[in-house]
Structure formats: structure tokens, C-alpha cells
Design a protein around this motif. Structure first.
Motif, PDB file in Angstrom:
ATOM      1  N   MET A   1       0.848  -1.191   0.000  1.00  0.00           N
ATOM      2  CA  MET A   1       0.000   0.000   0.000  1.00  0.00           C
ATOM      3  C   MET A   1       0.882   1.240   0.000  1.00  0.00           C
ATOM      4  SD  MET A   1      -3.087   1.035   2.662  1.00  0.00           S
ATOM      5  CE  MET A   1      -4.171  -0.255   2.049  1.00  0.00           C
ATOM      6  N   PRO A   2       0.552   2.264  -0.786  1.00  0.00           N
ATOM      7  CA  PRO A   2       1.358   3.492  -0.834  1.00  0.00           C
ATOM      8  C   PRO A   2       1.465   4.159   0.538  1.00  0.00           C
ATOM      9  CG  PRO A   2      -0.198   3.423  -2.653  1.00  0.00           C
ATOM     10  CD  PRO A   2      -0.549   2.284  -1.750  1.00  0.00           C
ATOM     11  N   ALA A   3       2.552   4.914   0.723  1.00  0.00           N
ATOM     12  CA  ALA A   3       2.817   5.535   2.022  1.00  0.00           C
ATOM     13  C   ALA A   3       1.681   6.457   2.455  1.00  0.00           C
ATOM     14  CB  ALA A   3       4.135   6.307   1.963  1.00  0.00           C
ATOM     15  N   LEU A   4       1.122   7.229   1.517  1.00  0.00           N
ATOM     16  CA  LEU A   4       0.038   8.136   1.877  1.00  0.00           C
ATOM     17  C   LEU A   4      -1.185   7.365   2.369  1.00  0.00           C
ATOM     18  CD1 LEU A   4      -1.196  10.948   2.035  1.00  0.00           C
ATOM     19  CD2 LEU A   4      -1.825  10.740  -0.393  1.00  0.00           C
ATOM     20  N   ASP A   5      -1.477   6.244   1.721  1.00  0.00           N
ATOM     21  CA  ASP A   5      -2.613   5.425   2.150  1.00  0.00           C
ATOM     22  C   ASP A   5      -2.381   4.853   3.544  1.00  0.00           C
ATOM     23  OD1 ASP A   5      -3.719   5.986  -0.264  1.00  0.00           O
ATOM     24  OD2 ASP A   5      -3.559   3.963  -1.103  1.00  0.00           O
ATOM     25  N   LEU A   6      -1.140   4.493   3.836  1.00  0.00           N
ATOM     26  CA  LEU A   6      -0.827   3.982   5.165  1.00  0.00           C
ATOM     27  C   LEU A   6      -1.016   5.067   6.225  1.00  0.00           C
ATOM     28  CD1 LEU A   6       2.379   1.845   4.451  1.00  0.00           C
ATOM     29  CD2 LEU A   6       0.089   1.004   5.008  1.00  0.00           C
ATOM     30  N   VAL A   7      -0.655   6.285   5.887  1.00  0.00           N
ATOM     31  CA  VAL A   7      -0.861   7.405   6.815  1.00  0.00           C
ATOM     32  C   VAL A   7      -2.358   7.601   7.075  1.00  0.00           C
ATOM     33  CG1 VAL A   7      -0.620   9.897   7.122  1.00  0.00           C
ATOM     34  CG2 VAL A   7       1.283   8.567   6.207  1.00  0.00           C
ATOM     35  N   ILE A   8      -3.141   7.526   6.013  1.00  0.00           N
ATOM     36  CA  ILE A   8      -4.597   7.655   6.164  1.00  0.00           C
ATOM     37  C   ILE A   8      -5.144   6.528   7.031  1.00  0.00           C
ATOM     38  CG2 ILE A   8      -6.796   7.586   4.924  1.00  0.00           C
ATOM     39  CD1 ILE A   8      -5.346   8.885   2.554  1.00  0.00           C
ATOM     40  N   ALA A   9      -4.704   5.296   6.755  1.00  0.00           N
ATOM     41  CA  ALA A   9      -5.177   4.141   7.530  1.00  0.00           C
ATOM     42  C   ALA A   9      -4.812   4.297   9.008  1.00  0.00           C
ATOM     43  CB  ALA A   9      -4.583   2.855   6.969  1.00  0.00           C
ATOM     44  N   ALA A  10      -3.605   4.791   9.283  1.00  0.00           N
ATOM     45  CA  ALA A  10      -3.179   4.979  10.668  1.00  0.00           C
ATOM     46  C   ALA A  10      -4.033   6.032  11.359  1.00  0.00           C
ATOM     47  CB  ALA A  10      -1.700   5.380  10.707  1.00  0.00           C
ATOM     48  N   GLY A  11      -4.299   7.126  10.661  1.00  0.00           N
ATOM     49  CA  GLY A  11      -5.124   8.175  11.256  1.00  0.00           C
ATOM     50  C   GLY A  11      -6.527   7.695  11.569  1.00  0.00           C
ATOM     51  N   VAL A  12      -7.118   6.952  10.641  1.00  0.00           N
ATOM     52  CA  VAL A  12      -8.471   6.433  10.860  1.00  0.00           C
ATOM     53  C   VAL A  12      -8.467   5.375  11.962  1.00  0.00           C
ATOM     54  CG1 VAL A  12     -10.397   5.198   9.789  1.00  0.00           C
ATOM     55  CG2 VAL A  12      -9.192   6.981   8.514  1.00  0.00           C
ATOM     56  N   ALA A  13      -7.415   4.565  12.047  1.00  0.00           N
ATOM     57  CA  ALA A  13      -7.317   3.557  13.110  1.00  0.00           C
ATOM     58  C   ALA A  13      -7.250   4.219  14.483  1.00  0.00           C
ATOM     59  CB  ALA A  13      -6.088   2.682  12.887  1.00  0.00           C
TER      60      ALA A  13
END
Length: 250
Positions: A1-13
Motif C-alpha cells: 500500500m502506498p505511504a500516503l494510504d498507510l498514513v490515512i489508515a493509521a489516522g483512521v485507526a
């Protein structure tokens, strides 16, 4: 998964962890986010389950005092949750993904509606304090069915467990504590089964699990300081919208 998507996933988590501690329903936020980021629905579901596992352990730690004198009951109910969670997890992995795509909008909608009526349910449940009460036989059947659902999808499992345990035991505080323990058992089963055999996106878990735990801890600290009603309404509205979206995209 792209780095930006991982940042989004972390924020939502992180937000999901906070929401779980305050009002419940964090899965209704993280799961659709992972789908929106491009994960197939089954992969999003198993990844969501694994990523949110640490938060359940925090809930168990917070109820330590309530478990005094409940060891045998915890073992009995825990074994049922173990069997139910395993059954649900295996069903998810062995049935066609198309079946999950077909039923997941219904499950999301059901979870949203359960979250909506949770305050009404808990107000109507009797609470007989610390008076001992024997477990009715039907409790084990209902608990097995609930944890099968928990292993298969899991959204609003805590709401279902509080309802079942509250009606069976007539002790709402104990029901809430047992709910955390049995949710943790079910989540641990899904962690093992999905971790070994499921399509878990471990890069998402690596960034989401720690912040979910942190969010759960912080949410518990602020839970008594903010009104849960507006937050619950927001989550339910979002969940219904997600259910409609998932239904239309089939």
C-alpha cells in the motif's frame, strides 16, 4: 500500500480506537476506509480485525476489578467464544468472497442499527447488583451465535454481547465487563486464524494497531467528559451511508 494510504489508515485507526472507547463502532469507520483505499472487502475485513486486536486487551485491563470471583464463568463463556469465533473466522475464509460481498452491506447496516439502539437496550436491561445468578442454558447458544458473527464480521459485536449477557445475568456492569473479555477472546481467535490463513495486509496492521491502542487509551480518558449521543449519531449515519455505498457497488 502506498505511504500516503498507510498514513490515512493509521489516522483512521487512531480515530477508531477513540470511538470504540467512547461509544463503540470503530469497525464501522476503519473497515470502509480500507475498502476505499483499494483493499478487497474480505481482505479489508481480516486486516481490520487484526489491526484492532490490541484495543480489546486494553478494555480487559480496565475491567480487572469486575472479574473478581468470575473465573469459572469466564472459562465457560470463554470456551464458547473460542468455538464461535473460530467457526465464524473459518466460514469467512472458506466461503466464496462473493458471498461476503453480498452480505456485508446487510451486516454493516445491522451493526449501525444496533449501535443506534444501544442506549435504549442498556436502559431497559435489569441490574440486580451483585446478587449471584446461574447461567441459563440458552446463554451458551446465544453466545455461540454472537461470536460466530464476531468471527465472521464483528461490527457492533460488543453491543450484541452486552444485550445477551445483560438479559441472561441481570447484572449490567458485569455484562459490560464480560463483554470486553469475550470480545478479546473472539478477536484473538481472528488474529490467529486470519494471521495464518487470511489475506492480511501486514503493512496496514503495522501502522494501524499501535495507534488504535493509543486511541483506545486516550478515548477511555475522555469518555466521561464528552457527550456520546452526537458521536453515536455521527457513527450510525456514517455506517448507514457505507451500507448503501457497499450495496450500490456490488
Amino acid at each position: 500500500m502506498p505511504a500516503l494510504d498507510l498514513v490515512i489508515a493509521a489516522g483512521v485507526a487512531f480515530v477508531a480506537g477513540v470511538v470504540n472507547s467512547i461509544a463503540g463502532g470503530g469497525s464501522l469507520i476503519l473497515f470502509p476506509t480500507l475498502v476505499a483505499l483499494g483493499l478487497p472487502t474480505v481482505a479489508a475485513n481480516v486486516t481490520n480485525s487484526v489491526a484492532q486486536w490490541p484495543g480489546y486487551l486494553g478494555g480487559v485491563a480496565g475491567f480487572r476489578a469486575e472479574y473478581a470471583g468470575q473465573r469459572s464463568r469466564l472459562i465457560r463463556l470463554g470456551l464458547v467464544a473460542l468455538a464461535g469465533g473460530t467457526t465464524g473466522s473459518v466460514l469467512l475464509l472458506t466461503t466464496p468472497s462473493g458471498a461476503f460481498d453480498l452480505i456485508v452491506p446487510v451486516l454493516v447496516l445491522l451493526a449501525s442499527l444496533l449501535l443506534a439502539v444501544q442506549p435504549l437496550l442498556t436502559r431497559r436491561l435489569p441490574d440486580e447488583g451483585d446478587r449471584p445468578r446461574r447461567d441459563p442454558a440458552w446463554l451458551y447458544v446465544a453466545l455461540f451465535a454472537a461470536t460466530v458473527y464476531g468471527g465472521y464480521f464483528g461490527g457492533a459485536l460488543g453491543v450484541i454481547l452486552v444485550g445477551v449477557l445483560g438479559v441472561a445475568l441481570h447484572r449490567l456492569k458485569l455484562a459490560n465487563a464480560l463483554k470486553s473479555a469475550l470480545s478479546a477472546v473472539t478477536a484473538t481467535v481472528t488474529l490467529v486464524v486470519f494471521g495464518l490463513f487470511g489475506d492480511v495486509h501486514w503493512d496496514v496492521v503495522a501502522v494501524a494497531a499501535p495507534v488504535n491502542l493509543l486511541g483506545g487509551f486516550l478515548g477511555a480518558r475522555i469518555a466521561t467528559r464528552i457527550p456520546t449521543g452526537p458521536l453515536r449519531l455521527l457513527i450510525v449515519t456514517f455506517g448507514v451511508a457505507v451500507a448503501v455505498y457497499l450495496f450500490l457497488r456490488r
